[in-house]
Design a protein around this motif. Structure first.
Motif, PDB file in Angstrom:
ATOM      1  N   LEU A 120      34.914  28.772  28.920  1.00 22.94           N
ATOM      2  CA  LEU A 120      35.060  29.998  27.940  1.00 22.94           C
ATOM      3  C   LEU A 120      34.251  30.839  27.621  1.00 22.94           C
ATOM      4  O   LEU A 120      32.758  30.202  26.776  1.00 22.94           O
ATOM      5  N   ILE A 121      34.385  31.885  27.362  1.00 19.76           N
ATOM      6  CA  ILE A 121      33.189  33.028  27.052  1.00 19.76           C
ATOM      7  C   ILE A 121      33.805  34.551  26.508  1.00 19.76           C
ATOM      8  O   ILE A 121      35.249  34.383  26.135  1.00 19.76           O
ATOM      9  N   GLY A 128      41.201  37.567  28.378  1.00 22.04           N
ATOM     10  CA  GLY A 128      42.537  36.715  29.459  1.00 22.04           C
ATOM     11  C   GLY A 128      41.547  35.702  29.883  1.00 22.04           C
ATOM     12  O   GLY A 128      40.450  34.785  29.489  1.00 22.04           O
ATOM     13  N   VAL A 129      42.430  35.140  31.385  1.00 17.66           N
ATOM     14  CA  VAL A 129      42.432  34.110  32.123  1.00 17.66           C
ATOM     15  C   VAL A 129      42.313  35.133  33.427  1.00 17.66           C
ATOM     16  O   VAL A 129      42.868  35.783  34.296  1.00 17.66           O
ATOM     17  N   TYR A 130      40.637  34.599  33.886  1.00 21.64           N
ATOM     18  CA  TYR A 130      40.887  34.778  35.566  1.00 21.64           C
ATOM     19  C   TYR A 130      40.448  34.002  36.226  1.00 21.64           C
ATOM     20  O   TYR A 130      39.802  32.782  36.063  1.00 21.64           O
ATOM     21  N   ASP A 131      41.157  33.600  37.366  1.00 26.08           N
ATOM     22  CA  ASP A 131      40.697  32.633  38.732  1.00 26.08           C
ATOM     23  C   ASP A 131      40.331  33.212  39.596  1.00 26.08           C
ATOM     24  O   ASP A 131      40.197  35.125  39.844  1.00 26.08           O
ATOM     25  N   ARG A 139      37.800  28.999  37.477  1.00 26.16           N
ATOM     26  CA  ARG A 139      38.552  29.350  36.266  1.00 26.16           C
ATOM     27  C   ARG A 139      37.544  29.891  34.777  1.00 26.16           C
ATOM     28  O   ARG A 139      36.690  29.379  34.262  1.00 26.16           O
ATOM     29  N   ILE A 140      37.948  31.575  34.506  1.00 25.74           N
ATOM     30  CA  ILE A 140      37.238  32.146  33.840  1.00 25.74           C
ATOM     31  C   ILE A 140      38.254  31.995  31.944  1.00 25.74           C
ATOM     32  O   ILE A 140      39.247  33.166  32.343  1.00 25.74           O
ATOM     33  N   ILE A 141      37.649  31.971  31.089  1.00 25.44           N
ATOM     34  CA  ILE A 141      38.628  32.033  29.665  1.00 25.44           C
ATOM     35  C   ILE A 141      37.715  33.076  28.943  1.00 25.44           C
ATOM     36  O   ILE A 141      37.039  32.845  28.601  1.00 25.44           O
ATOM     37  N   VAL A 142      38.282  34.660  29.250  1.00 26.70           N
ATOM     38  CA  VAL A 142      37.368  35.333  27.783  1.00 26.70           C
ATOM     39  C   VAL A 142      38.264  35.248  26.358  1.00 26.70           C
ATOM     40  O   VAL A 142      39.717  36.377  26.940  1.00 26.70           O
ATOM     41  N   GLY A 143      37.447  35.072  25.743  1.00 24.09           N
ATOM     42  CA  GLY A 143      38.191  34.891  24.309  1.00 24.09           C
ATOM     43  C   GLY A 143      39.560  34.080  24.181  1.00 24.09           C
ATOM     44  O   GLY A 143      39.230  32.794  24.989  1.00 24.09           O
ATOM     45  N   VAL A 180      43.851  25.580  31.192  1.00 25.16           N
ATOM     46  CA  VAL A 180      43.398  26.585  30.687  1.00 25.16           C
ATOM     47  C   VAL A 180      43.480  25.811  29.171  1.00 25.16           C
ATOM     48  O   VAL A 180      41.787  25.220  28.724  1.00 25.16           O
ATOM     49  N   GLU A 181      43.632  24.788  28.472  1.00 26.72           N
ATOM     50  CA  GLU A 181      43.694  23.723  27.584  1.00 26.72           C
ATOM     51  C   GLU A 181      42.300  23.086  27.170  1.00 26.72           C
ATOM     52  O   GLU A 181      42.116  22.917  26.720  1.00 26.72           O
ATOM     53  N   GLU A 182      41.915  22.760  28.799  1.00 24.90           N
ATOM     54  CA  GLU A 182      41.128  22.052  28.667  1.00 24.90           C
ATOM     55  C   GLU A 182      39.559  22.323  28.891  1.00 24.90           C
ATOM     56  O   GLU A 182      38.928  22.255  27.901  1.00 24.90           O
ATOM     57  N   ILE A 183      40.118  23.948  29.336  1.00 23.40           N
ATOM     58  CA  ILE A 183      38.470  24.882  29.294  1.00 23.40           C
ATOM     59  C   ILE A 183      38.625  25.160  27.181  1.00 23.40           C
ATOM     60  O   ILE A 183      37.304  24.997  26.916  1.00 23.40           O
ATOM     61  N   MET A 184      39.331  25.459  27.197  1.00 22.17           N
ATOM     62  CA  MET A 184      39.635  26.352  25.113  1.00 22.17           C
ATOM     63  C   MET A 184      38.838  24.766  24.522  1.00 22.17           C
ATOM     64  O   MET A 184      38.445  25.172  23.599  1.00 22.17           O
ATOM     65  N   ALA A 185      39.399  23.547  25.252  1.00 22.03           N
ATOM     66  CA  ALA A 185      39.137  22.568  24.003  1.00 22.03           C
ATOM     67  C   ALA A 185      37.250  22.499  24.287  1.00 22.03           C
ATOM     68  O   ALA A 185      36.863  21.809  23.135  1.00 22.03           O
ATOM     69  N   LYS A 186      36.800  22.505  25.010  1.00 21.05           N
ATOM     70  CA  LYS A 186      35.842  22.232  25.986  1.00 21.05           C
ATOM     71  C   LYS A 186      34.083  22.661  26.395  1.00 21.05           C
ATOM     72  O   LYS A 186      33.613  22.328  26.094  1.00 21.05           O
TER      73      LYS A 186
END
Length: 175
Positions: A53-54, A113-116, A130-134, A163-169
């Motif tokens: 997550l960035i 957004g989400v980038y795979d 997977r990268i999540i931006v914002g 996505v939820e796991e990345i947002m949390a960790k």
């Protein structure tokens, strides 16, 4: 020269505000490194971390630290070999080409957004990330589209962190 208490306080407040802004700017400019790794016998390859997550404006640098393999970091996007669209619509696609051991490739992510992404020669082995931006929009994006999964190997689909796991960790590692 006489200095009023309010002048000192406003100067101090301004200094604190400037310091907090510079810390935010530095944090936003931190480079996140993702290592391309694998076992020496080639039996297992992976991105580490597999999920991050960035903030918008941050850079990701992929580094091939696998002495026995070349790897790529390639966005899931139709411009890359007709792959399904799995990045934000307004985002730029990328493909690093083959990176030899100790070579690197960087991308700055500006669209939320989400980038795979995947490694071209190792997608079938589940070498994806997977990268999540914002803060991604949960509705109205590619993630709700069944078509975005068509043509992806089962090992790749199973490997993506939630996505939820990345947002949390903030960082998800799987080895």
């Amino acid at each position: 020269m006489t200095v009023a208490r309010r002048d000192v306080l406003s100067l101090g407040g301004g200094l604190l505000a400037a310091l907090s802004l510079s810390r935010k700017d530095v944090w936003a400019q931190e480079v996140v490194e993702i290592r391309m790794q694998g076992r020496s016998d080639g039996s297992h390859v992976w991105f580490d971390p597999i999920g991050v997550l960035i903030k918008p404006g941050q850079m990701i640098r992929w580094i091939n630290q696998n002495p026995g393999n070349s790897h790529t970091t390639t966005a899931y996007h139709p411009t890359n070999f007709g792959k399904p669209f799995r990045i934000p619509e307004a985002a730029n696609s990328w493909d690093s080409d083959y990176l030899l051991p100790d070579e690197s490739f960087s991308v700055t992510f500006t669209e939320q957004g989400v980038y795979d992404y995947y490694c071209i020669p190792h997608e079938h082995a589940g070498m994806v990330g997977r990268i999540i931006v914002g803060k991604p929009e949960v509705h109205g994006g590619w993630m709700e589209s069944v078509a975005a999964s068509r043509g992806l190997p089962d090992e790749a689909l199973k490997a993506f962190p939630m996505v939820e796991e990345i947002m949390a960790k903030r960082i998800v590692r799987r080895l």
